[in-house]
Design a protein around this motif. Structure first.
Motif, PDB file in Angstrom:
ATOM      1  N   ILE A  27      27.283  13.336 -80.679  1.00  0.00           N
ATOM      2  CA  ILE A  27      26.707  14.643 -80.331  1.00  0.00           C
ATOM      3  C   ILE A  27      25.765  14.554 -79.135  1.00  0.00           C
ATOM      4  O   ILE A  27      25.871  15.335 -78.192  1.00  0.00           O
ATOM      5  N   LEU A  28      24.849  13.608 -79.155  1.00  0.00           N
ATOM      6  CA  LEU A  28      23.789  13.572 -78.147  1.00  0.00           C
ATOM      7  C   LEU A  28      24.164  12.814 -76.882  1.00  0.00           C
ATOM      8  O   LEU A  28      23.445  12.891 -75.893  1.00  0.00           O
ATOM      9  N   LYS A  29      25.258  12.074 -76.879  1.00  0.00           N
ATOM     10  CA  LYS A  29      25.638  11.316 -75.699  1.00  0.00           C
ATOM     11  C   LYS A  29      25.835  12.269 -74.520  1.00  0.00           C
ATOM     12  O   LYS A  29      26.574  13.236 -74.616  1.00  0.00           O
ATOM     13  N   PRO A  30      25.147  12.006 -73.397  1.00  0.00           N
ATOM     14  CA  PRO A  30      25.277  12.892 -72.247  1.00  0.00           C
ATOM     15  C   PRO A  30      26.724  12.976 -71.756  1.00  0.00           C
ATOM     16  O   PRO A  30      27.416  11.969 -71.657  1.00  0.00           O
ATOM     17  N   ASN A  56      26.214  19.597 -72.928  1.00  0.00           N
ATOM     18  CA  ASN A  56      25.241  18.785 -73.648  1.00  0.00           C
ATOM     19  C   ASN A  56      24.394  19.627 -74.605  1.00  0.00           C
ATOM     20  O   ASN A  56      24.277  20.833 -74.456  1.00  0.00           O
ATOM     21  N   TYR A  57      23.780  18.949 -75.566  1.00  0.00           N
ATOM     22  CA  TYR A  57      22.873  19.594 -76.510  1.00  0.00           C
ATOM     23  C   TYR A  57      21.446  19.609 -75.984  1.00  0.00           C
ATOM     24  O   TYR A  57      20.495  19.738 -76.733  1.00  0.00           O
ATOM     25  N   GLY A  58      21.313  19.479 -74.681  1.00  0.00           N
ATOM     26  CA  GLY A  58      20.012  19.542 -74.040  1.00  0.00           C
ATOM     27  C   GLY A  58      20.132  20.325 -72.742  1.00  0.00           C
ATOM     28  O   GLY A  58      21.196  20.379 -72.120  1.00  0.00           O
ATOM     29  N   SER A  59      19.040  20.947 -72.328  1.00  0.00           N
ATOM     30  CA  SER A  59      19.060  21.715 -71.080  1.00  0.00           C
ATOM     31  C   SER A  59      18.977  20.756 -69.900  1.00  0.00           C
ATOM     32  O   SER A  59      18.522  19.626 -70.022  1.00  0.00           O
ATOM     33  N   PHE A  60      19.433  21.215 -68.743  1.00  0.00           N
ATOM     34  CA  PHE A  60      19.390  20.433 -67.512  1.00  0.00           C
ATOM     35  C   PHE A  60      18.634  21.241 -66.476  1.00  0.00           C
ATOM     36  O   PHE A  60      19.076  22.298 -66.054  1.00  0.00           O
ATOM     37  N   LYS A  61      17.446  20.741 -66.117  1.00  0.00           N
ATOM     38  CA  LYS A  61      16.616  21.405 -65.114  1.00  0.00           C
ATOM     39  C   LYS A  61      16.730  20.592 -63.830  1.00  0.00           C
ATOM     40  O   LYS A  61      16.413  19.405 -63.809  1.00  0.00           O
ATOM     41  N   TYR A  62      17.214  21.257 -62.755  1.00  0.00           N
ATOM     42  CA  TYR A  62      17.423  20.522 -61.509  1.00  0.00           C
ATOM     43  C   TYR A  62      16.550  21.072 -60.390  1.00  0.00           C
ATOM     44  O   TYR A  62      16.132  22.220 -60.394  1.00  0.00           O
ATOM     45  N   ASP A  63      16.278  20.192 -59.419  1.00  0.00           N
ATOM     46  CA  ASP A  63      15.437  20.511 -58.266  1.00  0.00           C
ATOM     47  C   ASP A  63      16.269  21.181 -57.172  1.00  0.00           C
ATOM     48  O   ASP A  63      17.500  21.144 -57.208  1.00  0.00           O
ATOM     49  N   LYS A  77      13.565  19.055 -77.001  1.00  0.00           N
ATOM     50  CA  LYS A  77      12.197  19.046 -76.473  1.00  0.00           C
ATOM     51  C   LYS A  77      11.479  17.724 -76.712  1.00  0.00           C
ATOM     52  O   LYS A  77      10.269  17.633 -76.601  1.00  0.00           O
ATOM     53  N   VAL A  78      12.225  16.673 -77.040  1.00  0.00           N
ATOM     54  CA  VAL A  78      11.625  15.372 -77.315  1.00  0.00           C
ATOM     55  C   VAL A  78      12.131  14.322 -76.336  1.00  0.00           C
ATOM     56  O   VAL A  78      11.358  13.654 -75.661  1.00  0.00           O
ATOM     57  N   LEU A  79      13.432  14.202 -76.241  1.00  0.00           N
ATOM     58  CA  LEU A  79      14.064  13.196 -75.402  1.00  0.00           C
ATOM     59  C   LEU A  79      14.275  13.769 -74.004  1.00  0.00           C
ATOM     60  O   LEU A  79      14.957  14.772 -73.835  1.00  0.00           O
ATOM     61  N   LYS A  80      13.660  13.135 -72.997  1.00  0.00           N
ATOM     62  CA  LYS A  80      13.799  13.586 -71.610  1.00  0.00           C
ATOM     63  C   LYS A  80      14.373  12.447 -70.784  1.00  0.00           C
ATOM     64  O   LYS A  80      13.811  11.356 -70.750  1.00  0.00           O
ATOM     65  N   LEU A  81      15.508  12.719 -70.146  1.00  0.00           N
ATOM     66  CA  LEU A  81      16.178  11.714 -69.328  1.00  0.00           C
ATOM     67  C   LEU A  81      16.324  12.224 -67.907  1.00  0.00           C
ATOM     68  O   LEU A  81      16.678  13.381 -67.694  1.00  0.00           O
ATOM     69  N   LYS A  82      16.045  11.358 -66.930  1.00  0.00           N
ATOM     70  CA  LYS A  82      16.333  11.729 -65.552  1.00  0.00           C
ATOM     71  C   LYS A  82      17.845  11.720 -65.389  1.00  0.00           C
ATOM     72  O   LYS A  82      18.526  10.829 -65.901  1.00  0.00           O
ATOM     73  N   ALA A  83      18.364  12.720 -64.700  1.00  0.00           N
ATOM     74  CA  ALA A  83      19.817  12.813 -64.534  1.00  0.00           C
ATOM     75  C   ALA A  83      20.147  13.315 -63.145  1.00  0.00           C
ATOM     76  O   ALA A  83      19.322  13.944 -62.473  1.00  0.00           O
ATOM     77  N   ARG A  84      21.372  13.029 -62.746  1.00  0.00           N
ATOM     78  CA  ARG A  84      21.881  13.512 -61.465  1.00  0.00           C
ATOM     79  C   ARG A  84      23.329  13.921 -61.682  1.00  0.00           C
ATOM     80  O   ARG A  84      24.119  13.160 -62.223  1.00  0.00           O
TER      81      ARG A  84
END
Length: 192
Positions: free
Chosen positions: A37-40, A79-86, A159-166
Motif C-alpha cells: 500500500i505505502l510503497k511509492p 500514492n496514499y500520500g500527497s505530493f507537494k512540488y516546488d 502526515k507522519v512520513l515525509k519523503l523527498k521526491a522527484r
C-alpha cells in the motif's frame, strides 16, 4: 522461595517470548503494508488535450517560425500520500536542440487524486532552425518535439512520513503544420 523464583523466571520467559512474537508480527505487517500500500508509485500522466493555438511562418526577409501549443496534462497521484512540488520549468527540445521553456507553478497533488496541469508553450525556431533535419521535417508537414519536466517536492503519508521526491515527465509532441493540430504521448516516473 525457590519455587516462587522459578515461577517468576518462567513467567518472564513467557512474557519475553510473547513480546518477541508480537514484535515480529508487527514488523511483518509493517513490511507488508509498505510493499503493498505505502510503497511509492510513479504518477500516471495522461494528455487531456494538445492544441495548436497558433502557427506563424515568415519566410521573408529572414525565415522565422513561431508555434504556440496549449498543453493540458492530468497527473494521477496513485500514492496514499500527497505530493507537494516546488515551482519548476518545462523544457521543449527539437531533436536535442532547445526550442522553448515554460514555467510551472508550485502546487500539491492530494493522495489518490487527479491534478490538471496546463501550460502554454511558445516554440521559436531560432533555436533549432539550423538543425539539418528541420527543413525536411517542415516540408513533410510534421515537427516532432520532446518536452521534459522535473518536479521536486515531498510526499507526505498520513502526515507522519515525509519523503523527498522527484517526478520526471517526458512527452513526445508531434505538430502537424498542414492540419493545424498536435498530438502527444507522455511518460512519468517518481524518484526518492
Amino acid at each position: 522461595m525457590g519455587c516462587c523464583n522459578s515461577r517468576t523466571k518462567k513467567a518472564l520467559k513467557i512474557g519475553c517470548g510473547i513480546t518477541a512474537i508480537l514484535l515480529i508480527i508487527l514488523l511483518i505487517v509493517a513490511i507488508t503494508l509498505y510493499f503493498t500500500i505505502l510503497k511509492p508509485k510513479s504518477p500516471e500522466v495522461t494528455t487531456q488535450s494538445v492544441t495548436l493555438e497558433t502557427v506563424r511562418l515568415e519566410p521573408f526577409p529572414a525565415f522565422h517560425l513561431n508555434i504556440t501549443i496549449g498543453l493540458i496534462l492530468t497527473i494521477h497521484n496513485r500514492n496514499y500520500g500527497s505530493f507537494k512540488y516546488d515551482s519548476s520549468r518545462a523544457y521543449v527540445t527539437y531533436r536535442g536542440d532547445p526550442a522553448a521553456e515554460a514555467p510551472i507553478e508550485a502546487d500539491t497533488i492530494p493522495a489518490r487524486a487527479d491534478h490538471d496541469l496546463s501550460t502554454t508553450v511558445l516554440i521559436d525556431s531560432d533555436g533549432f532552425s539550423k538543425n539539418p533535419n528541420f527543413l525536411g521535417d517542415l516540408f513533410s508537414g510534421c515537427l516532432n518535439f520532446t518536452s521534459s519536466t522535473a518536479l521536486h517536492g515531498k510526499v507526505t503519508v498520513w502526515k507522519v512520513l515525509k519523503l523527498k521526491a522527484r517526478t520526471v515527465s517526458t512527452c513526445d509532441i508531434s505538430v502537424f503544420i498542414k492540419f493545424q493540430n498536435a498530438t502527444s504521448v507522455c511518460k512519468s516516473k517518481i524518484k526518492f
